[in-house]
Write a protein that holds these residues in place. Structure first.
Motif, short mmCIF file in Angstrom:
data_model
loop_
_atom_site.label_atom_id
_atom_site.label_comp_id
_atom_site.label_asym_id
_atom_site.label_seq_id
_atom_site.Cartn_x
_atom_site.Cartn_y
_atom_site.Cartn_z
N TYR A 15 0.86 -1.18 0.00
CA TYR A 15 0.00 0.00 0.00
C TYR A 15 0.90 1.23 0.00
N THR A 16 0.67 2.14 -0.92
CA THR A 16 1.41 3.39 -0.97
C THR A 16 0.47 4.52 -0.60
N GLY A 17 0.89 5.35 0.33
CA GLY A 17 0.04 6.44 0.77
C GLY A 17 0.85 7.64 1.21
N SER A 18 0.16 8.64 1.68
CA SER A 18 0.84 9.82 2.22
C SER A 18 0.13 10.26 3.49
N VAL A 19 0.88 10.94 4.31
CA VAL A 19 0.38 11.44 5.58
C VAL A 19 0.93 12.86 5.75
N SER A 20 0.14 13.73 6.36
CA SER A 20 0.61 15.11 6.51
C SER A 20 0.14 15.69 7.83
N ILE A 21 0.87 16.71 8.28
CA ILE A 21 0.50 17.46 9.48
C ILE A 21 0.80 18.93 9.21
N PRO A 22 0.11 19.84 9.91
CA PRO A 22 0.45 21.27 9.77
C PRO A 22 1.90 21.50 10.20
N TRP A 23 2.63 22.30 9.43
CA TRP A 23 4.04 22.56 9.73
C TRP A 23 4.26 24.07 9.70
N ASP A 24 3.98 24.71 10.83
CA ASP A 24 4.10 26.16 10.93
C ASP A 24 5.48 26.60 11.39
N ARG A 25 6.38 25.66 11.55
CA ARG A 25 7.72 25.99 12.02
C ARG A 25 8.51 26.63 10.88
N LEU A 26 9.44 27.48 11.25
CA LEU A 26 10.25 28.16 10.24
C LEU A 26 11.36 27.27 9.70
N GLU A 27 11.88 26.39 10.54
CA GLU A 27 12.98 25.54 10.08
C GLU A 27 12.47 24.46 9.12
N ALA A 28 13.40 23.94 8.36
CA ALA A 28 13.07 22.90 7.39
C ALA A 28 12.77 21.58 8.11
N LEU A 29 12.06 20.73 7.46
CA LEU A 29 11.76 19.40 7.99
C LEU A 29 13.00 18.54 7.83
N ASP A 30 13.52 18.02 8.95
CA ASP A 30 14.77 17.26 8.87
C ASP A 30 14.57 15.75 8.86
N GLY A 31 13.39 15.27 8.59
CA GLY A 31 13.17 13.84 8.45
C GLY A 31 11.84 13.39 9.00
N VAL A 32 11.42 12.21 8.55
CA VAL A 32 10.20 11.57 9.04
C VAL A 32 10.56 10.14 9.35
N ARG A 33 10.20 9.67 10.55
CA ARG A 33 10.52 8.31 10.99
C ARG A 33 9.26 7.54 11.30
#
Length: 117
Positions: free
Chosen positions: A92-110
């Motif tokens: 199964y291929t999918g996507s998941v998301s959350i609000p990201w109001d932080r100024l810094e870049a996203l440094d990974g998802v685990r």
């Protein structure tokens, strides 16, 4: 002659025990859930951290329900859980998301936790 027979028999027994009966793992095992891509998206007027993932159901003989918890970045507050049913020997291929109001870049998802029912 008896000594030669004993040596040959001993070598044959060693070969069978160490080479034939050994269970080499020729194919690397896949992770049940893997994050394939992540980014920060602002296409809908709001910054969202988005992760694409794949669930591999290689071992269960029938359909299975997976509960997967993801963590965005290093902060434990940025976690989300998805529940998906995956058919036998299917992906199964999918996507998941959350609000990201932080100024810094996203440094990974685990993947924090995977439960299979």
């Amino acid at each position: 002659m008896l000594t030669a027979f004993a040596v040959v028999f001993g070598l044959a027994a060693w070969y069978i025990e160490t080479q034939v009966n050994a269970s080499p793992d020729a194919s690397p095992k896949r992770t049940e859930v893997e994050v394939t891509r992540y980014s920060v998206d602002q296409s809908h007027g709001r910054r969202m951290a988005v992760a694409e993932y794949v669930i591999h159901n290689d071992t269960v003989p029938g359909p299975a329900v997976y509960t997967v918890t993801f963590r965005f970045g290093d902060d434990p507050a940025f976690t989300t859980t998805v529940i998906k049913r995956v058919g036998a020997h299917d992906n199964y291929t999918g996507s998941v998301s959350i609000p990201w109001d932080r100024l810094e870049a996203l440094d990974g998802v685990r993947v924090l936790e995977v439960q299979r029912d």
